[in-house]
Design a protein around this motif. Sequence first.
Motif, PDB file in Angstrom:
ATOM      1  N   ASP A 135       3.006   5.247  -1.116  1.00  0.00           N
ATOM      2  CA  ASP A 135       3.753   4.000  -1.171  1.00  0.00           C
ATOM      3  C   ASP A 135       3.071   2.990  -0.249  1.00  0.00           C
ATOM      4  O   ASP A 135       2.176   3.335   0.534  1.00  0.00           O
ATOM      5  CB  ASP A 135       5.205   4.219  -0.720  1.00  0.00           C
ATOM      6  N   VAL A 136       3.500   1.757  -0.311  1.00  0.00           N
ATOM      7  CA  VAL A 136       2.942   0.736   0.567  1.00  0.00           C
ATOM      8  C   VAL A 136       3.408   1.003   1.996  1.00  0.00           C
ATOM      9  O   VAL A 136       4.541   1.430   2.229  1.00  0.00           O
ATOM     10  CB  VAL A 136       3.360  -0.674   0.079  1.00  0.00           C
ATOM     11  N   PHE A 137       2.527   0.794   2.975  1.00  0.00           N
ATOM     12  CA  PHE A 137       2.894   1.035   4.375  1.00  0.00           C
ATOM     13  C   PHE A 137       2.179   0.001   5.254  1.00  0.00           C
ATOM     14  O   PHE A 137       1.157  -0.593   4.859  1.00  0.00           O
ATOM     15  CB  PHE A 137       2.512   2.455   4.819  1.00  0.00           C
ATOM     16  N   ALA A 138       2.744  -0.227   6.440  1.00  0.00           N
ATOM     17  CA  ALA A 138       2.144  -1.163   7.395  1.00  0.00           C
ATOM     18  C   ALA A 138       1.081  -0.437   8.200  1.00  0.00           C
ATOM     19  O   ALA A 138       1.295   0.684   8.682  1.00  0.00           O
ATOM     20  CB  ALA A 138       3.226  -1.729   8.318  1.00  0.00           C
ATOM     21  N   ALA A 139      -0.074  -1.071   8.341  1.00  0.00           N
ATOM     22  CA  ALA A 139      -1.153  -0.480   9.132  1.00  0.00           C
ATOM     23  C   ALA A 139      -0.746  -0.386  10.599  1.00  0.00           C
ATOM     24  O   ALA A 139       0.017  -1.218  11.104  1.00  0.00           O
ATOM     25  CB  ALA A 139      -2.423  -1.319   8.985  1.00  0.00           C
ATOM     26  N   TYR A 145      -0.285  -4.804   5.219  1.00  0.00           N
ATOM     27  CA  TYR A 145       0.181  -3.672   4.421  1.00  0.00           C
ATOM     28  C   TYR A 145      -0.990  -3.067   3.655  1.00  0.00           C
ATOM     29  O   TYR A 145      -1.895  -3.773   3.189  1.00  0.00           O
ATOM     30  CB  TYR A 145       1.280  -4.119   3.459  1.00  0.00           C
ATOM     31  N   ARG A 146      -0.948  -1.743   3.545  1.00  0.00           N
ATOM     32  CA  ARG A 146      -2.013  -0.995   2.901  1.00  0.00           C
ATOM     33  C   ARG A 146      -1.425   0.062   1.978  1.00  0.00           C
ATOM     34  O   ARG A 146      -0.233   0.395   2.052  1.00  0.00           O
ATOM     35  CB  ARG A 146      -2.922  -0.325   3.948  1.00  0.00           C
ATOM     36  N   VAL A 147      -2.283   0.614   1.123  1.00  0.00           N
ATOM     37  CA  VAL A 147      -1.953   1.786   0.306  1.00  0.00           C
ATOM     38  C   VAL A 147      -3.126   2.746   0.423  1.00  0.00           C
ATOM     39  O   VAL A 147      -4.253   2.329   0.735  1.00  0.00           O
ATOM     40  CB  VAL A 147      -1.708   1.420  -1.173  1.00  0.00           C
ATOM     41  N   GLN A 148      -2.845   4.002   0.183  1.00  0.00           N
ATOM     42  CA  GLN A 148      -3.913   4.985   0.297  1.00  0.00           C
ATOM     43  C   GLN A 148      -3.833   5.999  -0.837  1.00  0.00           C
ATOM     44  O   GLN A 148      -2.773   6.213  -1.430  1.00  0.00           O
ATOM     45  CB  GLN A 148      -3.841   5.714   1.638  1.00  0.00           C
ATOM     46  N   ILE A 149      -4.974   6.589  -1.122  1.00  0.00           N
ATOM     47  CA  ILE A 149      -5.030   7.744  -2.014  1.00  0.00           C
ATOM     48  C   ILE A 149      -5.592   8.893  -1.193  1.00  0.00           C
ATOM     49  O   ILE A 149      -6.512   8.696  -0.377  1.00  0.00           O
ATOM     50  CB  ILE A 149      -5.877   7.447  -3.266  1.00  0.00           C
ATOM     51  N   ALA A 150      -5.004  10.072  -1.360  1.00  0.00           N
ATOM     52  CA  ALA A 150      -5.363  11.214  -0.511  1.00  0.00           C
ATOM     53  C   ALA A 150      -5.605  12.446  -1.376  1.00  0.00           C
ATOM     54  O   ALA A 150      -4.994  12.606  -2.445  1.00  0.00           O
ATOM     55  CB  ALA A 150      -4.252  11.491   0.494  1.00  0.00           C
ATOM     56  N   THR A 169      -3.353  -4.194   0.594  1.00  0.00           N
ATOM     57  CA  THR A 169      -2.745  -4.525  -0.692  1.00  0.00           C
ATOM     58  C   THR A 169      -3.376  -5.772  -1.321  1.00  0.00           C
ATOM     59  O   THR A 169      -3.285  -5.953  -2.541  1.00  0.00           O
ATOM     60  CB  THR A 169      -1.235  -4.751  -0.533  1.00  0.00           C
ATOM     61  N   THR A 170      -4.022  -6.606  -0.498  1.00  0.00           N
ATOM     62  CA  THR A 170      -4.724  -7.761  -1.080  1.00  0.00           C
ATOM     63  C   THR A 170      -5.845  -7.298  -2.010  1.00  0.00           C
ATOM     64  O   THR A 170      -6.184  -7.996  -2.977  1.00  0.00           O
ATOM     65  CB  THR A 170      -5.314  -8.651   0.023  1.00  0.00           C
ATOM     66  N   GLY A 207       4.936  -5.436   0.600  1.00  0.00           N
ATOM     67  CA  GLY A 207       5.667  -4.592   1.547  1.00  0.00           C
ATOM     68  C   GLY A 207       7.159  -4.839   1.561  1.00  0.00           C
ATOM     69  O   GLY A 207       7.911  -4.052   2.156  1.00  0.00           O
ATOM     70  N   LYS A 208       7.627  -5.913   0.922  1.00  0.00           N
ATOM     71  CA  LYS A 208       9.056  -6.239   0.905  1.00  0.00           C
ATOM     72  C   LYS A 208       9.733  -5.542  -0.284  1.00  0.00           C
ATOM     73  O   LYS A 208       9.110  -5.300  -1.310  1.00  0.00           O
ATOM     74  CB  LYS A 208       9.270  -7.753   0.790  1.00  0.00           C
ATOM     75  N   PRO A 209      11.009  -5.221  -0.137  1.00  0.00           N
ATOM     76  CA  PRO A 209      11.714  -4.583  -1.268  1.00  0.00           C
ATOM     77  C   PRO A 209      11.944  -5.577  -2.402  1.00  0.00           C
ATOM     78  O   PRO A 209      12.159  -6.768  -2.172  1.00  0.00           O
ATOM     79  CB  PRO A 209      13.037  -4.132  -0.643  1.00  0.00           C
ATOM     80  N   GLY A 210      11.889  -5.073  -3.621  1.00  0.00           N
ATOM     81  CA  GLY A 210      12.182  -5.906  -4.775  1.00  0.00           C
ATOM     82  C   GLY A 210      13.677  -6.148  -4.896  1.00  0.00           C
ATOM     83  O   GLY A 210      14.490  -5.485  -4.249  1.00  0.00           O
ATOM     84  N   LEU A 211      14.042  -7.110  -5.734  1.00  0.00           N
ATOM     85  CA  LEU A 211      15.445  -7.435  -5.952  1.00  0.00           C
ATOM     86  C   LEU A 211      16.137  -6.220  -6.584  1.00  0.00           C
ATOM     87  O   LEU A 211      15.692  -5.724  -7.626  1.00  0.00           O
ATOM     88  CB  LEU A 211      15.559  -8.641  -6.877  1.00  0.00           C
ATOM     89  N   PRO A 212      17.222  -5.692  -5.968  1.00  0.00           N
ATOM     90  CA  PRO A 212      17.843  -4.465  -6.481  1.00  0.00           C
ATOM     91  C   PRO A 212      18.240  -4.555  -7.950  1.00  0.00           C
ATOM     92  O   PRO A 212      18.020  -3.599  -8.713  1.00  0.00           O
ATOM     93  CB  PRO A 212      19.072  -4.284  -5.575  1.00  0.00           C
TER      94      PRO A 212
END
Length: 357
Positions: A135-139, A145-150, A169-170, A207-212
Motif C-alpha cells: 500500500d502507499v506509505f510515508a517515507a 509517499y512511496r510504494v514498494q514491490i518486495a 508515488t510521483t 496518501g490521502k483516503p478516498g471519499l468513502p
Amino acid sequence: MHLLGSIAAAIVPVWLFAAYLLVQYALHEGYRFEQDAVQTARQVSLVVEGELVNLQTILNGLSKSAALANGDLQTGHREALNLVRATDRVVVLRDLGHTQLMNTGIGYGSNLPPVDPIADHDRERIRTSGFFVSDVFAALGSSNYRVQIAIRVPAPKGEDLILSISVPTTRIRNVMMPAVPEGWTVGVGDRDGHFVARSKLHEEMSGKPGLPEYVEKVVGRSGSFTSRNLEGTKLLAGFYRSSYSDWFYTANLPLSVAQAPLWRSLAAISGIGLLSLLVSIALGYTVGRQFTGATADLAARAEALGQQRKVEPLYTSVKEFAAIAEARWLRRSGPSPNAERSWKLCWIRYRRGSGSP
C-alpha cells in the motif's frame, strides 16, 4: 382542422420514429462512455503494472547476487546502489519484523532505523506468490509517499528475508499520464482505499483516503457507477482492480459530459417537434384558405341558385367544386327539368343542413 389532422397523421409517426432513434443513440452513447471508462481504467493499469513488473525484474536479478547469498551485505549494498544510482529508487533488505539489514538510501555501516513489521496480508501474499506490492506509505523522516514491490529471498541461515525496491508515488503518476485521455481524471488506489496516484492534484491527494461513498462502490473486478468526488462534482466512473497488485484503477468523467448526448437528443426532439408543428400550421393555413375559400364561394352560388339569382362562374383549383359549379352552366345551355329539380333538392338539403350542396 381536417387538413391539420391529416398533416399530423403523416408527421407524428415520422417524428416519433426520429425521437426513438435519437433516444436510442443517446442511450448508446451513455453506454459507450461507461465502457470507455472501464477500458481507460484497465489501460492505465496495464501501463502502471508494466512498471511494477520492471521493478520486480530488477529485484529478481539482484536476488541472484552471490554476495547476498553468502551474507556479504557490504558487497550486496554496493551492487544494489549501482542499480539505483541517479534514480529515485531505494532498495531495502530486511526481515519480517522490525530490522533493516541494508538500505541504499542510507550509507553502509550507518545505524538503520527500525521499520514496521510486514502486514499480515503481505505475509500471506509473499508466502503464496513470492512477492507483494505494498500500500502507499510515508517515507521515513519525510512527508513524501512511496510504494514498494518486495520479493522473498533465502537467507544464508534462519528465516527468509524480504528484498524490496520502492519508488515515490510521483513516479507512478508520471508513468500513467500518457495513458490518460484528455478530459478524464484517473486515480490509483491501494487496498485500503488511499490514493497512490492521481492525474490531477496528485501532490494534494497522494496518501490521502478516498471519499468513502466513492470507494465503497469499487466492488468486484471491474464495473462502472456514478458518484461525487471530493470537489462535489457528479461523476461517471469506471474501475478495474488488478490481480497483480490488488490496487484499483479508476477513470472518471463529469456526468454532465457523459449525459450531453442525451440532452442534445432531447433538444433535437423538441426542436424537430416544434418545427414540424409550425410547418404543419403554415401548410394547413395556406392550403386551408384555398379550400375554405372555394367552399364558401360554392355555398354562396348554391344560395344564389336557390333564390333564383344570378350565379357567377366559379374558378377554383379544387376540381370537384369546379365540376359542381360547371353543372349550373351546363343546365343553362340546355334546360332540363330533371336537372332543375335536382338543383332545387340540393339547395333544400343544403338549407336544412342534411347534406352538402
